[in-house]
Design an enzyme around this catalytic site. Structure first.
Site, PDB file in Angstrom:
ATOM      1  N   ASP A 223       0.865  -1.084  -0.092  1.00  0.00           N
ATOM      2  CA  ASP A 223       0.098  -0.101  -0.087  1.00  0.00           C
ATOM      3  C   ASP A 223       0.865   1.176  -0.094  1.00  0.00           C
ATOM      4  OD1 ASP A 223       0.344  -1.206   2.886  1.00  0.00           O
ATOM      5  OD2 ASP A 223       0.495   0.863   3.233  1.00  0.00           O
ATOM      6  N   ASP A 225       1.608   4.667   1.888  1.00  0.00           N
ATOM      7  CA  ASP A 225       1.590   5.007   3.390  1.00  0.00           C
ATOM      8  C   ASP A 225       0.575   6.243   3.386  1.00  0.00           C
ATOM      9  OD1 ASP A 225       2.228   3.906   5.952  1.00  0.00           O
ATOM     10  OD2 ASP A 225       3.371   5.574   6.177  1.00  0.00           O
TER      11      ASP A 225
END
Ligand SMILES: [Zn+2]
Length: 283
Positions: A223, A225
């Protein structure tokens, strides 16, 4: 007249060799494909490891797999028995450790599915015991370059030949967790020039160095951040989903990295404690 010499037993030894030279700190997805595996119950001066290591052979190399979060993912990052895990691997004969981890990307170009082979580490953890050398006396190992150069080269080469988008080098910042970063923390990490953020890379790297082990981190970005992405921030479900989608890719990559690791170590990792007054013999 019969031959008195005993015939060799055609059955294979039912007890596989309980030794290994390479360790992988990864979940059960990493060894589920092995035909024959040997689970080793092992205790250490620091308690039991997260799970009994599982031994197998890959490309002629003996490998020990140890799921750092436990077999059923029962240990959150701040509760992992890091000292027992590294000690157990070393006691089994392991000298080179591969450490795949899920991380958040701190740069837009490091989105989900990207791979970083970091060359630097920043420790932002707070509650973990980061040393075996707890006194009496002080033992100071160098962690200036926390990762094994030979292991990093093997990982980068294998990743490139397998078609990964791989960053050769970068800084992994390790946070205490288990919560994710605030937006301000995340922006701060990014502005410092760091690449990815994770929760298990420390004290693993430092403990490996204290045991003269080679240690190579493979950071898989799951992902972006909080400070980098524009939505609601990281969720647990997103991380698990991306990691699950990539676990077989990462496993295939490890299969390519393992045969590339040197059979004889020539790096400096193996002499990290040379000349230092150790309070005990290494296993
Ligand atoms: Zn090394």
């Amino acid at each position: 007249m019969t031959d008195p010499s005993p015939q060799p037993d055609p059955r294979p030894d039912p007890r596989p060799d309980p030794r290994a030279e390479i360790g992988v700190l990864g979940g059960s997805g990493f060894y589920a494909f092995l035909d024959t595996v040997d689970e080793v119950e092992i205790d250490t001066p620091y308690g039991r490891p997260s799970a009994p290591p599982v031994l197998g052979t890959i490309g002629g190399r003996r490998v020990a797999f140890l799921p750092r979060h436990g077999r059923d993912h029962e240990y959150p990052p701040h509760r992992i028995p890091y000292r027992a895990n590294l000690w157990a691997l070393r006691a089994l004969g392991v000298r080179q450790v591969l450490a795949p981890t899920a991380v958040g990307g701190l740069r837009h170009e490091l989105g989900p599915g990207a791979l970083v082979i970091p060359d630097q580490l920043v420790d932002r953890t707070t509650t973990r015991i980061g040393t075996y050398y707890d006194g009496p006396g002080a033992v100071h190992v160098s962690l200036a370059d926390p990762y094994c150069p030979a292991g990093r080269a093997a990982a980068v080469e294998a990743a490139r030949s397998a078609g990964w988008q791989v960053a050769d080098g970068g800084t992994l910042v390790v946070i205490e967790g288990p919560r994710f970063s605030t937006r301000a923390e995340s922006r701060w990490f990014a502005s410092a020039g760091w690449s990815v953020v994770g929760m298990t890379g420390h004290p693993e790297a430092a403990l490996a160095r204290e045991l003269d082990l080679c240690y190579t981190n493979l950071s898989l970005v799951t992902d972006l951040d909080a400070g980098v992405e524009s939505g609601e921030g990281v969720t647990h479900a997103e991380v698990l989903e991306v990691f699950a989608r990539n676990v077989s890719r990462l496993r295939d990559l490890l299969l390519e990295v393992i045969p590339r690791l040197p059979e004889q170590r020539t790096c400096a990792c193996g002499s990290a404690t040379e000349g230092l007054p150790l309070p005990f013999d290494l296993p």
